[in-house]
Design an enzyme around this catalytic site. Structure first.
Site, mmCIF file in Angstrom:
data_model
loop_
_atom_site.group_PDB
_atom_site.id
_atom_site.type_symbol
_atom_site.label_atom_id
_atom_site.label_comp_id
_atom_site.label_asym_id
_atom_site.label_seq_id
_atom_site.Cartn_x
_atom_site.Cartn_y
_atom_site.Cartn_z
ATOM 1 N N ARG A 1 99.319 15.571 107.352
ATOM 2 C CA ARG A 1 98.113 14.953 106.799
ATOM 3 C C ARG A 1 97.436 14.030 107.814
ATOM 4 O O ARG A 1 98.067 13.166 108.398
ATOM 5 C CB ARG A 1 98.444 14.144 105.539
ATOM 6 C CG ARG A 1 98.824 14.984 104.328
ATOM 7 C CD ARG A 1 97.612 15.747 103.804
ATOM 8 N NE ARG A 1 97.974 16.646 102.724
ATOM 9 C CZ ARG A 1 97.889 16.324 101.424
ATOM 10 N NH1 ARG A 1 97.463 15.132 101.072
ATOM 11 N NH2 ARG A 1 98.220 17.211 100.500
ATOM 12 N N SER B 1 93.544 27.295 103.121
ATOM 13 C CA SER B 1 92.975 28.633 103.329
ATOM 14 C C SER B 1 92.266 28.733 104.680
ATOM 15 O O SER B 1 92.450 29.711 105.428
ATOM 16 C CB SER B 1 92.010 28.990 102.192
ATOM 17 O OG SER B 1 91.023 27.999 102.018
ATOM 18 N N HIS C 1 95.911 24.478 95.694
ATOM 19 C CA HIS C 1 94.661 24.732 96.442
ATOM 20 C C HIS C 1 93.626 25.331 95.488
ATOM 21 O O HIS C 1 93.203 24.674 94.538
ATOM 22 C CB HIS C 1 94.963 25.636 97.632
ATOM 23 C CG HIS C 1 93.865 25.708 98.651
ATOM 24 N ND1 HIS C 1 92.806 24.831 98.696
ATOM 25 C CD2 HIS C 1 93.659 26.568 99.698
ATOM 26 C CE1 HIS C 1 92.011 25.143 99.706
ATOM 27 N NE2 HIS C 1 92.505 26.190 100.330
ATOM 28 N N HIS D 1 92.366 13.709 96.136
ATOM 29 C CA HIS D 1 92.062 14.647 97.225
ATOM 30 C C HIS D 1 92.856 14.226 98.445
ATOM 31 O O HIS D 1 93.114 13.035 98.652
ATOM 32 C CB HIS D 1 90.556 14.634 97.531
ATOM 33 C CG HIS D 1 90.117 15.757 98.427
ATOM 34 N ND1 HIS D 1 90.167 15.666 99.800
ATOM 35 C CD2 HIS D 1 89.641 16.996 98.146
ATOM 36 C CE1 HIS D 1 89.729 16.796 100.324
ATOM 37 N NE2 HIS D 1 89.409 17.624 99.349
ATOM 38 N N ARG E 1 80.559 17.396 96.200
ATOM 39 C CA ARG E 1 80.393 18.687 95.532
ATOM 40 C C ARG E 1 80.447 18.516 94.017
ATOM 41 O O ARG E 1 79.713 19.163 93.278
ATOM 42 C CB ARG E 1 81.468 19.662 96.019
ATOM 43 C CG ARG E 1 81.412 19.946 97.523
ATOM 44 C CD ARG E 1 82.616 20.759 97.977
ATOM 45 N NE ARG E 1 83.868 20.058 97.704
ATOM 46 C CZ ARG E 1 85.077 20.580 97.878
ATOM 47 N NH1 ARG E 1 85.205 21.818 98.330
ATOM 48 N NH2 ARG E 1 86.169 19.874 97.617
ATOM 49 N N ASP F 1 86.912 20.442 91.667
ATOM 50 C CA ASP F 1 87.545 21.222 90.611
ATOM 51 C C ASP F 1 87.356 20.593 89.228
ATOM 52 O O ASP F 1 87.478 21.279 88.215
ATOM 53 C CB ASP F 1 89.038 21.383 90.889
ATOM 54 C CG ASP F 1 89.301 22.204 92.142
ATOM 55 O OD1 ASP F 1 88.594 23.205 92.343
ATOM 56 O OD2 ASP F 1 90.200 21.844 92.911
#
Length: 462
Positions: A68, A267, A297, A343, A352, A400
Site C-alpha cells: 500500500r 485489475s 475489488h 478506500h 465518482r 460502489d
C-alpha cells in the site's frame, strides 16, 4: 455582407472555427505518432538525471501490507490523490464533464472521448470522437468461434468467468502476437498493441451483451451494431435497453468515470504485470478481469446493493437517520464492514460517487426511488458512525456506494452482472497503458520478495 446573409459575426466565426477543426481532424494513431516521441524523451531525461532520486524508503509495512502506498509503478494516464481524488492527465471528473464530447443528443461523457484523453493526454475534437465511435462500430462484431464458445457455456457459470474466457479467446486474432512471431522491432511493438486494444474495446460490448442475454434473457435476439451509435449506445442496445435514454446516459457516465483509477488497483496492476511479459492485450486483460472479479475489488458494487436492500427490508418505510444509524452499528458490531465505505487511497468522498449522486439529483424519478433515497441518507449518517467506530481510515463513500442502485432502478436487477459492466469500463485505462508500456519499452515487472526470516535479519541488523 454578414447582415445581408442573415448570419451574425459570432455565428460566422463559429462556423469558420468548426470548419478548421474538421479540416485538421486526426486519427488517434496520428496523434500518438506525435505524442509518443515526446514522452519517450521525457522518460529518458528522467532516467538520466534522476534515476537515483529517493521516492521514500520501503518499510516492513509496505512488504507485508499489500505494498500500500509504495511508489513503484509508472502509470501516466491518471493520478489518485487522497484528498482531491482522481485526475485524468490533470483533469478532474468535473473538468472532463465540461470538456469531453458527449454523444449526439446526450450530455454525459462517452467512452470514446475518455479513451482518447487517457491514451493521448489530449482532449479530442467532436469530429475525432465521432471518427473513433465509427471505428468501434465497424470492428465491434464478435468472431464466430467466440460466439460459439460463449453460447456453449453453462448459464450457471459466473458472468465474469465467461467474460474473461471470451476475452482470452479473442487472442486468436491478436495482431501483436502474430507480428511478434514473425519478428518485429521493439519500436514497432506499440503500434500492433494499439490495434489489439482498439479491436478488444470495440468487441467488449458485443461480448458482454451476449453473456447477459444468454444468462438472463435466453432465446431473445440480440440487436446488431448501429454504425451511427457510440460504443455505450450500442452496448445498451444489445443488452435490450436501447429504448431507455436515461439508462444509456447513466452507463455512458459510469463507464467513462470507471475507466481508469491509477495503476495500483488490482485489475489495472494485473494487466500491467501480465503485459510486461509481452503477453498480448487479450491475455493481459483477461487476467485483469479475473482480478476485478474479486469481492475486495469489482465485485463490491453488488455487495453494497445487497446490503442496502437488506437495510431497507429491516427498517421498512420509516427511513430516518436514527434507523440508519442503528443498522450501521448492527453491521459493525457483527464484525462486518459497511460496504461501499472506505478506500485504499482516498481520504475524502470519492468524486465518482459525487458524480453519480449529481446524476440522480437531476432526475426526480431517481430521487423518488426508496433505495436511492436510502443511499443518499446513508451518506449523511455513515461517516459520523464510522468516525465514532474508529477503525476505518476513510469513513467516506467510494463509487460502489451509489453505482448499483441506479442500475437496479432502471431494470438491470441482476447483481452478478454488475461487475461485467465494470469490466467493459476498466479496459479504457488498463489497455491504454499497455500501449504506453510498449511505446516506452518498460521492462518485465519483477519485484524482490523477502521471507519472514530475511525481514527479521534486516530489522535486527538495524
Amino acid at each position: 455582407m454578414l447582415r445581408q446573409s442573415g448570419i451574425s459575426s459570432r455565428a460566422f466565426s463559429q462556423r469558420i472555427f468548426a470548419q478548421r477543426r474538421l479540416a485538421s481532424t486526426k486519427t488517434i494513431r496520428e496523434v500518438l505518432q506525435e505524442v509518443i516521441p515526446q514522452k519517450q524523451a521525457q522518460l529518458q531525461e528522467l532516467k538520466a538525471k534522476h534515476s537515483q532520486a529517493s521516492l521514500g524508503d520501503v518499510k516492513v509495512e509496505n512488504v507485508i501490507g499489500g505494498m500500500r502506498g509504495l511508489k513503484a509503478m509508472l502509470w501516466d494516464a491518471s493520478v489518485l490523490d487522497p484528498i482531491e481524488g482522481i485526475r485524468f492527465h490533470g483533469l478532474s471528473i468535473p473538468d472532463c464533464q465540461k470538456q469531453l464530447t458527449p454523444a449526439p443528443g446526450g450530455k454525459e461523457i462517452i467512452a470514446e472521448s475518455m479513451l482518447w484523453l487517457l491514451l493521448t493526454g489530449r482532449v479530442p475534437t467532436e469530429a475525432e470522437t465521432r471518427q473513433l465511435s465509427r471505428e468501434f462500430a465497424e470492428k465491434g462484431d464478435l468472431p464466430k468461434h467466440v460466439e460459439q464458445l460463449i453460447d456453449s457455456l453453462p448459464k450457471t457459470l459466473h458472468p465474469m468467468t465467461q467474460l474473461g474466457m471470451g476475452v482470452a479467446a479473442l487472442n486468436h486474432d491478436s495482431q501483436f502476437a502474430a507480428a511478434y512471431e514473425r519478428g518485429i522491432k521493439k519500436s514497432e511493438y506499440w503500434t500492433h498493441t494499439l490495434e489489439d486494444c482498439i479491436n478488444l474495446i470495440a468487441r467488449l460490448p458485443a461480448l458482454a451483451a451476449r453473456i447477459y442475454r444468454n444468462v438472463y434473457k435466453p432465446g431473445t435476439p440480440i440487436a446488431g451494431i448501429n454504425k451511427d451509435l457510440d460504443l455505450v449506445g450500442n452496448y445498451v442496445n444489445m443488452l435490450g435497453y436501447g429504448h431507455n435514454h436515461d439508462l444509456t446516459e447513466y452507463l455512458r457516465l459510469y463507464i467513462a468515470i470507471h475507466g481508469d483509477h491509477e495503476g495500483g488497483n488490482a485489475s489495472a496492476h494485473t494487466a500491467h504485470l501480465v503485459g510486461s511479459t509481452l503477453s498480448d492485450p487479450y491475455l493481459s486483460y483477461a487476467a485483469a478481469l479475473f482480478a476485478l472479479a474479486g469481492p475486495l475489488h469489482g465485485l463490491a458494487n453488488q455487495e453494497v446493493l445487497r446490503w442496502q436492500m437488506n437495510m431497507q427490508k429491516e427498517i421498512g418505510d420509516k427511513i430516518t437517520h436514527e434507523n440508519i444509524k442503528e443498522f450501521l452499528w448492527k453491521t459493525l458490531k457483527s464484525g462486518q464492514v459497511v460496504p461501499g465505505y472506505g478506500h485504499g487511497v482516498l481520504r475524502n468522498p470519492d468524486p465518482r460517487f459525487i458524480a453519480l449522486q449529481e446524476f440522480c439529483s437531476t432526475r426526480p424519478e431517481l430521487l423518488a426511488d426508496p433505495v436511492i433515497q436510502l443511499v443518499k441518507q446513508t451518506y449523511e449518517v455513515a461517516p459520523g458512525v464510522l468516525k465514532e467506530h474508529g477503525k476505518t481510515k476513510n469513513p467516506y463513500p467510494n463509487v460502489d456506494a451509489a453505482s448499483g442502485c441506479v442500475l437496479y432502478h432502471y431494470g438491470l436487477t441482476e447483481f452478478k452482472y454488475y461487475t461485467v459492466i465494470f469490466g467493459v469500463s476498466r479496459a479504457l485505462g488498463a489497455l491504454t497503458q499497455l500501449v504506453w508500456a510498449r511505446a516506452l519499452n518498460l521492462p518485465l515487472e519483477r519485484p524482490k520478495s523477502l521471507s519472514i526470516d530475511a525481514i527479521k535479519q534486516i530489522v535486527e541488523k538495524q
